[in-house]
Design a protein around this motif. Sequence first.
Motif, PDB file in Angstrom:
ATOM      1  N   PRO A   1       0.693  -1.516  -0.087  1.00  0.00           N
ATOM      2  CA  PRO A   1      -0.045   0.150   0.005  1.00  0.00           C
ATOM      3  C   PRO A   1       0.815   1.383   0.156  1.00  0.00           C
ATOM      4  O   PRO A   1       0.422   2.303  -0.472  1.00  0.00           O
ATOM      5  CB  PRO A   1      -0.811  -0.073   1.363  1.00  0.00           C
ATOM      6  N   TYR A   2       2.079   1.240   0.406  1.00  0.00           N
ATOM      7  CA  TYR A   2       2.944   2.474   0.504  1.00  0.00           C
ATOM      8  C   TYR A   2       3.591   2.501  -0.815  1.00  0.00           C
ATOM      9  O   TYR A   2       4.724   3.447  -0.634  1.00  0.00           O
ATOM     10  CB  TYR A   2       3.746   2.191   2.003  1.00  0.00           C
ATOM     11  N   THR A   3       3.498   1.809  -1.775  1.00  0.00           N
ATOM     12  CA  THR A   3       4.123   2.050  -3.043  1.00  0.00           C
ATOM     13  C   THR A   3       3.131   2.969  -3.955  1.00  0.00           C
ATOM     14  O   THR A   3       3.406   3.366  -5.159  1.00  0.00           O
ATOM     15  CB  THR A   3       4.380   0.630  -3.704  1.00  0.00           C
ATOM     16  N   GLN A   4       2.120   3.430  -3.523  1.00  0.00           N
ATOM     17  CA  GLN A   4       1.043   4.037  -4.307  1.00  0.00           C
ATOM     18  C   GLN A   4       1.448   5.612  -4.256  1.00  0.00           C
ATOM     19  O   GLN A   4       1.992   6.022  -3.112  1.00  0.00           O
ATOM     20  CB  GLN A   4      -0.408   3.733  -3.873  1.00  0.00           C
ATOM     21  N   PRO A   5       1.638   6.251  -5.181  1.00  0.00           N
ATOM     22  CA  PRO A   5       1.942   7.873  -5.145  1.00  0.00           C
ATOM     23  C   PRO A   5       1.208   8.524  -4.286  1.00  0.00           C
ATOM     24  O   PRO A   5       1.753   9.555  -3.534  1.00  0.00           O
ATOM     25  CB  PRO A   5       1.684   8.481  -6.763  1.00  0.00           C
ATOM     26  N   ASN A   6       0.053   8.248  -4.023  1.00  0.00           N
ATOM     27  CA  ASN A   6      -0.830   9.053  -3.019  1.00  0.00           C
ATOM     28  C   ASN A   6      -0.599   8.578  -1.554  1.00  0.00           C
ATOM     29  O   ASN A   6      -1.261   8.864  -0.635  1.00  0.00           O
ATOM     30  CB  ASN A   6      -2.173   9.377  -3.493  1.00  0.00           C
ATOM     31  N   ASN A   7       0.352   7.765  -1.257  1.00  0.00           N
ATOM     32  CA  ASN A   7       0.155   6.983  -0.013  1.00  0.00           C
ATOM     33  C   ASN A   7       1.563   6.788   0.542  1.00  0.00           C
ATOM     34  O   ASN A   7       2.009   5.661   0.934  1.00  0.00           O
ATOM     35  CB  ASN A   7      -0.499   5.739   0.156  1.00  0.00           C
ATOM     36  N   LEU A   8       2.656   7.449   0.021  1.00  0.00           N
ATOM     37  CA  LEU A   8       4.090   7.326   0.126  1.00  0.00           C
ATOM     38  C   LEU A   8       4.183   7.540   1.846  1.00  0.00           C
ATOM     39  O   LEU A   8       3.588   8.615   2.497  1.00  0.00           O
ATOM     40  CB  LEU A   8       4.804   8.170  -0.752  1.00  0.00           C
ATOM     41  N   LEU A   9       5.306   6.664   2.293  1.00  0.00           N
ATOM     42  CA  LEU A   9       5.805   7.254   3.526  1.00  0.00           C
ATOM     43  C   LEU A   9       6.843   8.217   3.663  1.00  0.00           C
ATOM     44  O   LEU A   9       7.368   8.714   2.469  1.00  0.00           O
ATOM     45  CB  LEU A   9       6.372   5.792   4.045  1.00  0.00           C
ATOM     46  N   PRO A  10       7.073   8.960   4.799  1.00  0.00           N
ATOM     47  CA  PRO A  10       8.238   9.804   4.701  1.00  0.00           C
ATOM     48  C   PRO A  10       9.418   9.453   4.398  1.00  0.00           C
ATOM     49  O   PRO A  10       9.799   8.102   4.677  1.00  0.00           O
ATOM     50  CB  PRO A  10       8.021  10.187   6.180  1.00  0.00           C
TER      51      PRO A  10
END
Length: 515
Positions: free
Chosen positions: A340-349
């Motif tokens: 899920p954190y590989t989506q452009p709108n859900n990137l981690l810091p």
Amino acid sequence: MPANQYHDKIVLIGVTAPHETAFHSTPLGDMPSVFVLAHTLTSLLNQDFFRVPNWALGLQTSAFILVVAYLGFLLPTLKRRHAVIVSAGLLIALALLYFSLLNQGWLVHLMPILLLVPCGHLGLEIKRGLVAYQDAFRLHPDAVESNRLLGLAFQGQGHLDLAFEKFHLCPPDEAILGLFYNLALDYERKRQFRRAGAVYRYIISHNDQFRDVQQRQERLYRLRKPRLPRNHFSDWLVDLHEKPVLGRYQIEKPLGKGAMGVVYLGRDSKLNRLVAIKTLPLSEDFEAEQLQEATIRFFREAAAAGRLRHPHIVSIYDAGEEQDLAYISMEFFKGGHLVPYTQPNNLLPISTVIDIIIHVAEALDYAHSQGIVHRDIKPANIMYNPATNQIKITDFGIARITDSNRTKTGAIYGTPSYMSPENLAGKALDGRTDLFSLGVMLYQLLTGKLPFEGESLATLMFKIANEPHLDMLSIRTDVPPCLKKRVDTALEKVPENRYQSGAEFASALRDCGQA
């Protein structure tokens, strides 16, 4: 003697002196040869002899089959009194037949068959006596309790066949039938439907109204299949509303489904802890001649991965196989994967991404030092708990388990977008292939895009092997230059130009984070 006494008579002339001729033993005493010849000739002339008819063999065969059928099938089912009456009647009938045939001059050898009746009956009586003695000993209260306790102990250890043998030695009263019922439920949970059906049939043979055995027997016939589908446990949970068992693990619920199998949440019945169980239907992925080799490789890879002990690697507890389903029991990690954190709108810091990659690199360095290469590093195989910032690498050795079969069919094991050039070329792999995959994952977690993309697998493979990756600053401008340099180094085509170890990669990222 006057000559007229020999008129129309056969005259035999022979020696009768005791010292001049041989004597023969007969029912009438010892006689010289000439007397024996005279008696024989008299019997022939008076037709005083027995004949063996052409149908003698057929009658003997029929009588033998009749006696064997009686002794083998009918006699064991008769009560003792009835058995004596029937055996005596058969014996008398055969004797009357034998002697009536003799009386008519027919010689049919029925005596051995006639003697078979009392011998067979006596043998059966001896067997019944021995069985009765054994039953008297077996059904003694102390023996029954011992067998019951042994059966329960075997059942608790998962040795259901041994438990069945012990329960079978107990009298089938209501309490023992209850034990059989619970045993059948355990067989069902282990998906051993044929054995469960056999236990239900045993219960029905003694009490066809016992609980719901009739309904369960019918459901088993509906659910029994020659092979297990990949989603078998899900169907089982829906159909019977019961929790199946794999080995010593009780399946609680499905956690997810991957390309190679389904992952379930299970409970270790011995240690009472939650575990994650990955199932692999090897019999569906391999042909019969390859299955044994794949199974051996499965346990070898699982054993190698099970030796890894690192805070950022999911621990493997156990591996096993039941019917056509192999499984691996591993540490249950509360959290999800990084997809899920590989989506452009859900990137981690960026700082969080650096910490994650450092932990993964250090864990890989440890695994590589143990001689184990992951071969399929990607976001789906990195577990992450955002609440605690903990990460764990999972599926060590899983990619290699099906390596042989997938290579033979022309496919590529692992995930192509994350594969290194040397992996695509089919070269020997070492830990640096994992570091390339880690570089791809770092690129994706920072930008939300893959460094290599293609409309087809062939195009993608060509770009990974020959073309440079897309500059990440063209996608995300706030990536620090030092971090971009670390990603570029990790994605070098030639392994010697990359980081040579996970520790070196982690150290470089740590220096960049401090800068």
